[in-house]
Scaffold this active site. Structure first.
Site, PDB file in Angstrom:
ATOM      1  N   ASP A  23       0.367  -1.482   0.129  1.00  0.00           N
ATOM      2  CA  ASP A  23       0.099  -0.068  -0.101  1.00  0.00           C
ATOM      3  C   ASP A  23       0.664   1.211  -0.258  1.00  0.00           C
ATOM      4  OD1 ASP A  23      -2.256  -1.978   0.162  1.00  0.00           O
ATOM      5  OD2 ASP A  23      -2.999  -1.388   2.580  1.00  0.00           O
ATOM      6  N   ASP A  63      -4.088  -1.361  -1.753  1.00  0.00           N
ATOM      7  CA  ASP A  63      -5.954  -0.435  -0.657  1.00  0.00           C
ATOM      8  C   ASP A  63      -7.207  -0.484  -1.767  1.00  0.00           C
ATOM      9  OD1 ASP A  63      -6.787  -1.840   1.278  1.00  0.00           O
ATOM     10  OD2 ASP A  63      -6.361   0.862   2.020  1.00  0.00           O
ATOM     11  N   HIS A  65     -10.429   0.167  -2.590  1.00  0.00           N
ATOM     12  CA  HIS A  65     -11.736  -0.107  -1.882  1.00  0.00           C
ATOM     13  C   HIS A  65     -12.934   1.177  -3.268  1.00  0.00           C
ATOM     14  CE1 HIS A  65     -10.265  -0.947   1.877  1.00  0.00           C
ATOM     15  NE2 HIS A  65      -9.448   0.195   2.653  1.00  0.00           N
ATOM     16  N   HIS A  69     -17.340   1.367   1.239  1.00  0.00           N
ATOM     17  CA  HIS A  69     -16.734   0.234   2.241  1.00  0.00           C
ATOM     18  C   HIS A  69     -16.755   0.637   3.660  1.00  0.00           C
ATOM     19  CE1 HIS A  69     -13.172  -1.637   4.197  1.00  0.00           C
ATOM     20  NE2 HIS A  69     -13.729  -2.727   3.236  1.00  0.00           N
ATOM     21  N   HIS A 108     -10.587   6.762   1.997  1.00  0.00           N
ATOM     22  CA  HIS A 108      -9.737   6.182   1.435  1.00  0.00           C
ATOM     23  C   HIS A 108      -9.394   5.356   0.613  1.00  0.00           C
ATOM     24  CE1 HIS A 108      -9.302   2.914   4.238  1.00  0.00           C
ATOM     25  NE2 HIS A 108      -8.706   2.904   3.622  1.00  0.00           N
ATOM     26  N   LYS A 133      -6.534  -5.037  -3.143  1.00  0.00           N
ATOM     27  CA  LYS A 133      -6.899  -5.693  -2.138  1.00  0.00           C
ATOM     28  C   LYS A 133      -8.145  -4.677  -1.256  1.00  0.00           C
ATOM     29  CE  LYS A 133      -3.987  -4.129   1.783  1.00  0.00           C
ATOM     30  NZ  LYS A 133      -4.654  -3.206   2.739  1.00  0.00           N
ATOM     31  N   CYS A 181      -1.521  -2.206   7.825  1.00  0.00           N
ATOM     32  CA  CYS A 181      -1.912  -3.283   6.370  1.00  0.00           C
ATOM     33  C   CYS A 181       0.094  -4.738   6.557  1.00  0.00           C
ATOM     34  CB  CYS A 181      -1.840  -2.592   5.279  1.00  0.00           C
ATOM     35  SG  CYS A 181      -3.841  -1.868   5.582  1.00  0.00           S
TER      36      CYS A 181
HETATM   37  C1  VGL Z   1      -4.338   0.330   5.852  1.00  0.00           C
HETATM   38  C2  VGL Z   1      -6.203   1.753   6.944  1.00  0.00           C
HETATM   39  C3  VGL Z   1      -7.153   1.154   6.425  1.00  0.00           C
HETATM   40  C4  VGL Z   1      -3.041   0.176   5.930  1.00  0.00           C
HETATM   41  C5  VGL Z   1      -5.590   0.788   5.018  1.00  0.00           C
HETATM   42  O1  VGL Z   1      -2.614   0.338   4.153  1.00  0.00           O
HETATM   43  O2  VGL Z   1      -2.174   0.203   6.082  1.00  0.00           O
HETATM   44  N1  VGL Z   1      -4.604   1.455   7.399  1.00  0.00           N
HETATM   45  N2  VGL Z   1      -6.904   0.932   5.058  1.00  0.00           N
HETATM   46 ZN    ZN Z   2      -8.402   0.835   3.496  1.00  0.00          ZN
END
Ligand code: VGL
Ligand code: ZN
Length: 235
Positions: A23, A63, A65, A69, A108, A133, A181
């Site tokens: 990510d 990430d 979404h 989400h 996000h 993901k 993550c």
């Molecule tokens: C993440 C919060 C929400 C990450 C992803 O990539 O660590 N953190 N979604």
């Molecule tokens: Zn996320």
């Protein structure tokens, strides 16, 4: 030590490492990311240096979404919809008896938006795969392997099968964020039987003051953390 003189067929390799860059996306990077992790963009040179090394497989995750989400605070009613502060109990869509409290975030990494792009500092030419993901709006999926539910798992990315098909033995994890993550991906990698290493110099945390706690949690599960400033929390 006993060694058989003749082995049938080919032996699986003893060390066949993959690099997993988690990510490293605009929304997790200052100055404009909606969920910017302090110092997030600064890991780019370390990530690019790692990409120069002879890992068998170099994977980046995104990430990814949908707008609706479950982890977005904006999708929940007032007053329990404060990004970073509110938690929401989600129920396993396949099993009403399993539930989990999950932290709510600002919107996000919405699919096909600039915030979901990999940070341009990353040398994408060296990547073998990009895995998305977090597409299932019903579940939180910090790990690139699977969502947070276990009884049963709701969404699997297929990465485990891919790594096993390529006879990967070790997974080196870097990227953002260390306490979400990166952590959950490393825990799943270890659980799937891969030797798992988190590269401390190549990650940053949402809550850096909890660094030692998260590190201890990972080490309990057999994940090794290398590099960094030892027990000193970093911003
Ligand atoms: C993440 C919060 C929400 C990450 C992803 O990539 O660590 N953190 N979604
Ligand atoms: Zn996320």
């Amino acid at each position: 030590m006993f060694r058989p003189a003749i082995t049938m067929g080919s032996q699986p390799p003893k060390f066949n490492p993959a690099l997993l860059i988690v990510d490293f996306q605009e929304d997790f990077c200052p100055p404009n990311g909606s969920l910017a992790v302090k110092g997030g963009r600064d890991i780019a040179p370390v990530l690019n240096r790692l990409l120069d090394l002879p890992f068998t497989l170099k994977i980046a995750t995104k990430d990814w979404h949908p707008k609706n989400h479950v982890s977005f605070a904006s999708n929940h009613p007032h007053p329990n919809n404060k990004p970073f502060e509110s938690f929401f109990t989600i129920t396993n869509p396949l099993n009403p008896a399993e539930s989990a409290a999950t932290r709510l975030w600002p919107d996000h990494c919405v699919q096909r938006t600039p915030g979901a792009e990999l940070a341009p500092e990353l040398d994408q030419t060296k990547l073998d795969e990009i895995i998305e993901k977090g597409q299932d709006e019903r579940v939180e999926m910090y790990s690139v392997f699977a969502d947070l539910f276990v009884n049963p798992t709701v969404y699997r990315s297929g990465i485990s099968k891919m790594l096993k098909e390529k006879e990967i033995t070790h997974v080196y994890v870097a990227g953002l964020a260390m306490d979400y993550c990166v952590k959950y991906s490393a825990l799943h990698a270890a659980k799937e039987g891969f030797g798992t290493v988190v590269i401390a110099d190549a990650t940053k945390a949402v809550d850096p003051h909890l660094w030692d706690q998260v590190k201890a949690e990972m080490e309990q599960a057999g994940v090794i953390e290398v590099g960094g400033r030892g027990s000193v929390p970093r911003g």
